[in-house]
Design a protein around this motif. Structure first.
Motif, PDB file in Angstrom:
ATOM      1  N   ALA A  67       0.803  -1.223   0.000  1.00 29.16           N
ATOM      2  CA  ALA A  67       0.000   0.000   0.000  1.00 29.16           C
ATOM      3  C   ALA A  67       0.834   1.270   0.000  1.00 29.16           C
ATOM      4  O   ALA A  67       0.319   2.353  -0.283  1.00 29.16           O
ATOM      5  CB  ALA A  67      -0.939   0.010   1.205  1.00 29.16           C
ATOM      6  N   GLY A  70      -0.510   4.915   0.820  1.00 26.91           N
ATOM      7  CA  GLY A  70      -1.969   4.893   0.807  1.00 26.91           C
ATOM      8  C   GLY A  70      -2.651   5.578  -0.357  1.00 26.91           C
ATOM      9  O   GLY A  70      -3.873   5.766  -0.327  1.00 26.91           O
ATOM     10  N   ALA A  87      -5.343  -2.383   3.563  1.00 21.15           N
ATOM     11  CA  ALA A  87      -4.072  -1.886   3.031  1.00 21.15           C
ATOM     12  C   ALA A  87      -2.914  -2.521   3.785  1.00 21.15           C
ATOM     13  O   ALA A  87      -2.750  -2.287   4.988  1.00 21.15           O
ATOM     14  CB  ALA A  87      -4.013  -0.364   3.142  1.00 21.15           C
ATOM     15  N   CYS A  88      -2.105  -3.309   3.093  1.00 22.08           N
ATOM     16  CA  CYS A  88      -0.988  -4.026   3.710  1.00 22.08           C
ATOM     17  C   CYS A  88       0.328  -3.366   3.323  1.00 22.08           C
ATOM     18  O   CYS A  88       0.630  -3.238   2.128  1.00 22.08           O
ATOM     19  CB  CYS A  88      -0.983  -5.483   3.261  1.00 22.08           C
ATOM     20  SG  CYS A  88      -2.501  -6.380   3.618  1.00 22.08           S
ATOM     21  N   GLU A  89       1.106  -2.971   4.310  1.00 18.10           N
ATOM     22  CA  GLU A  89       2.397  -2.334   4.061  1.00 18.10           C
ATOM     23  C   GLU A  89       3.374  -2.775   5.151  1.00 18.10           C
ATOM     24  O   GLU A  89       3.152  -2.502   6.323  1.00 18.10           O
ATOM     25  CB  GLU A  89       2.267  -0.809   4.055  1.00 18.10           C
ATOM     26  CG  GLU A  89       3.578  -0.064   3.924  1.00 18.10           C
ATOM     27  CD  GLU A  89       4.408  -0.508   2.753  1.00 18.10           C
ATOM     28  OE1 GLU A  89       5.591  -0.837   2.958  1.00 18.10           O
ATOM     29  OE2 GLU A  89       3.877  -0.545   1.614  1.00 18.10           O
ATOM     30  N   PHE A  95       4.672   2.876   7.019  1.00 17.64           N
ATOM     31  CA  PHE A  95       3.381   2.528   7.625  1.00 17.64           C
ATOM     32  C   PHE A  95       2.741   3.682   8.390  1.00 17.64           C
ATOM     33  O   PHE A  95       1.523   3.912   8.243  1.00 17.64           O
ATOM     34  CB  PHE A  95       3.539   1.301   8.531  1.00 17.64           C
ATOM     35  CG  PHE A  95       2.229   0.731   9.001  1.00 17.64           C
ATOM     36  CD1 PHE A  95       1.425   0.002   8.142  1.00 17.64           C
ATOM     37  CD2 PHE A  95       1.786   0.940  10.303  1.00 17.64           C
ATOM     38  CE1 PHE A  95       0.207  -0.523   8.566  1.00 17.64           C
ATOM     39  CE2 PHE A  95       0.579   0.422  10.737  1.00 17.64           C
ATOM     40  CZ  PHE A  95      -0.212  -0.312   9.876  1.00 17.64           C
ATOM     41  N   LEU A  98       1.157   5.938   5.839  1.00 13.87           N
ATOM     42  CA  LEU A  98      -0.063   5.295   5.340  1.00 13.87           C
ATOM     43  C   LEU A  98      -1.218   5.524   6.292  1.00 13.87           C
ATOM     44  O   LEU A  98      -2.315   5.942   5.882  1.00 13.87           O
ATOM     45  CB  LEU A  98       0.197   3.799   5.156  1.00 13.87           C
ATOM     46  CG  LEU A  98      -1.018   2.881   5.014  1.00 13.87           C
ATOM     47  CD1 LEU A  98      -1.772   3.174   3.726  1.00 13.87           C
ATOM     48  CD2 LEU A  98      -0.590   1.408   5.074  1.00 13.87           C
ATOM     49  N   GLN A  99      -0.997   5.269   7.571  1.00 13.24           N
ATOM     50  CA  GLN A  99      -2.064   5.448   8.562  1.00 13.24           C
ATOM     51  C   GLN A  99      -2.570   6.887   8.583  1.00 13.24           C
ATOM     52  O   GLN A  99      -3.782   7.125   8.657  1.00 13.24           O
ATOM     53  CB  GLN A  99      -1.559   5.048   9.943  1.00 13.24           C
ATOM     54  CG  GLN A  99      -1.327   3.561  10.119  1.00 13.24           C
ATOM     55  CD  GLN A  99      -0.814   3.235  11.503  1.00 13.24           C
ATOM     56  OE1 GLN A  99       0.216   3.762  11.934  1.00 13.24           O
ATOM     57  NE2 GLN A  99      -1.520   2.376  12.220  1.00 13.24           N
ATOM     58  N   VAL A 108     -11.026   2.050   5.526  1.00  8.92           N
ATOM     59  CA  VAL A 108      -9.685   1.625   5.145  1.00  8.92           C
ATOM     60  C   VAL A 108      -8.981   1.119   6.398  1.00  8.92           C
ATOM     61  O   VAL A 108      -8.816   1.849   7.373  1.00  8.92           O
ATOM     62  CB  VAL A 108      -8.862   2.764   4.521  1.00  8.92           C
ATOM     63  CG1 VAL A 108      -7.471   2.268   4.147  1.00  8.92           C
ATOM     64  CG2 VAL A 108      -9.568   3.330   3.293  1.00  8.92           C
ATOM     65  N   LYS A 109      -8.577  -0.141   6.381  1.00  7.95           N
ATOM     66  CA  LYS A 109      -7.857  -0.729   7.508  1.00  7.95           C
ATOM     67  C   LYS A 109      -6.403  -0.953   7.106  1.00  7.95           C
ATOM     68  O   LYS A 109      -6.119  -1.567   6.074  1.00  7.95           O
ATOM     69  CB  LYS A 109      -8.480  -2.055   7.936  1.00  7.95           C
ATOM     70  CG  LYS A 109      -7.750  -2.687   9.112  1.00  7.95           C
ATOM     71  CD  LYS A 109      -8.459  -3.922   9.647  1.00  7.95           C
ATOM     72  CE  LYS A 109      -7.719  -4.488  10.852  1.00  7.95           C
ATOM     73  NZ  LYS A 109      -8.429  -5.667  11.418  1.00  7.95           N
ATOM     74  N   CYS A 110      -5.480  -0.459   7.925  1.00  9.26           N
ATOM     75  CA  CYS A 110      -4.054  -0.605   7.660  1.00  9.26           C
ATOM     76  C   CYS A 110      -3.503  -1.774   8.473  1.00  9.26           C
ATOM     77  O   CYS A 110      -3.757  -1.878   9.673  1.00  9.26           O
ATOM     78  CB  CYS A 110      -3.310   0.672   8.014  1.00  9.26           C
ATOM     79  SG  CYS A 110      -3.886   2.133   7.135  1.00  9.26           S
ATOM     80  N   ARG A 112       0.163  -3.814   9.166  1.00  9.05           N
ATOM     81  CA  ARG A 112       1.606  -3.823   8.913  1.00  9.05           C
ATOM     82  C   ARG A 112       2.108  -5.248   8.762  1.00  9.05           C
ATOM     83  O   ARG A 112       2.498  -5.918   9.719  1.00  9.05           O
ATOM     84  CB  ARG A 112       2.387  -3.117  10.027  1.00  9.05           C
ATOM     85  CG  ARG A 112       3.742  -2.655   9.503  1.00  9.05           C
ATOM     86  CD  ARG A 112       4.818  -2.529  10.550  1.00  9.05           C
ATOM     87  NE  ARG A 112       6.060  -3.029   9.962  1.00  9.05           N
ATOM     88  CZ  ARG A 112       7.082  -3.467  10.643  1.00  9.05           C
ATOM     89  NH1 ARG A 112       7.047  -3.506  11.942  1.00  9.05           N
ATOM     90  NH2 ARG A 112       8.155  -3.905  10.019  1.00  9.05           N
TER      91      ARG A 112
END
Length: 306
Positions: A67, A70, A87-89, A95, A98-99, A108-110, A112
């Motif tokens: 991701a 983002g 979203a995978c990072e 990260f 992204l958040q 949207v769920k982050c 790690r």
């Protein structure tokens, strides 16, 4: 976290970018990377080509593997604010950015972690001069940089004062750190997040794209409607990905990435990088549709229909 490179984890300097179209987001230095991604995702819409779409109605589900900061998630929110994005990072330096960038969107769920072929841990190399190149394959990343240097690629300024592949893509010994990250599979994530169907799996993972696709159980393939991936064609990787997608009854189009001037922005993508977009969709066996040229340039190199 495992120290490596220069032995330190130092978060990249951040700037707030305003694209002039209502979008504002935080990006790490150098900003040329984020500006390239903005044009790739929002302007060229490179991930929505050749039949790959995001439904503007309902609540489509997207897994964003790789991701970064983002931007693809924000693009999905722009197209359909009801989209659910996981979203995978794995990069510990990217990260938090992204958040922050997706914080205003509850859907949207982050997460790690890295997606791969099996449940494991991995060492991810994070580079201070090119955060978007965070990779579990540093040797491959260095090889790509050497190809750019050999090709004599140089950046060209644009109205966003950005370049795609600039001088930082030459071989370098720039400080970097190595972090340990969890690796899980797409199938694991589908169960963990209770995702009955994936409307779009987007993959941009700096060389691990085949591993991500291999991490889908045979029983889950029918629940994945579309796949779009950036593929580094090293050691026959592109051909193996295309064959794997076809084996699971998907229509596949592979397009070699190319640069050029598009809406005032000059994209520089050296041919030597062997970068491709792969688009995979599910269509009825007898479905026929006309060929579609990608926006902003690009050459279709493989096309196959199940």
């Amino acid at each position: 976290m495992d120290a490596g490179g220069d032995g330190r984890l130092s978060l990249p300097r951040r700037v707030l970018l305003d694209t002039g179209d209502g979008l504002r987001f935080v990006a790490p230095q150098p900003v040329s990377e984020a500006e390239f991604l903005y044009h790739e995702i929002f302007v060229r819409q490179s991930y929505l080509q050749h039949g790959v779409t995001l439904n503007s109605k309902g609540s489509p589900v997207v897994i964003d593997a790789g991701a970064n900061i983002g931007l693809f998630g924000l693009f999905c929110m722009k197209l359909n604010p009801r989209t659910r994005v996981v979203a995978c990072e794995p990069s510990p330096s990217l990260f938090p950015i992204l958040q922050r960038n997706v914080a205003a969107h509850d859907s949207v769920k982050c997460v790690r972690l890295a997606l791969g072929a099996k449940y494991a841990t991995a060492r991810i190399h994070c580079f201070s001069d090119a955060p978007a190149e965070s990779s579990t394959r540093p040797a491959e990343r260095e090889q790509q940089r050497r190809r750019v240097a050999a090709a004599g690629a140089s950046g060209i300024s644009s109205h966003l004062h950005a370049i795609a592949f600039n001088s930082s893509h030459a071989p370098t010994s720039a400080p970097h750190h190595v972090a340990v990250c969890d690796v899980r599979t797409v199938s694991w994530l589908m169960r963990e997040e209770a995702l009955p169907v994936i409307d779009l799996l987007k993959v941009d993972v700096e060389g691990d794209e085949l591993e991500v696709i291999r991490g889908i159980l045979a029983s889950d393939w029918s629940r994945i409607k579309q796949v779009v991936a950036e593929v580094h064609d090293v050691n026959g990787r592109l051909d193996r990905i295309v064959k794997l997608l076809r084996r699971h009854r998907m229509t596949v189009v592979a397009v070699r990435q190319s640069g050029g001037l598009f809406e005032g922005y000059q994209m520089v993508i050296p041919h030597e990088l062997r970068l491709y977009y792969v688009y995979a969709t599910r269509r009825p066996r007898n479905h026929k549709r006309p060929a579609q040229a990608p926006q902003g340039g690009g050459r279709t190199t493989k096309r196959s229909q199940s």
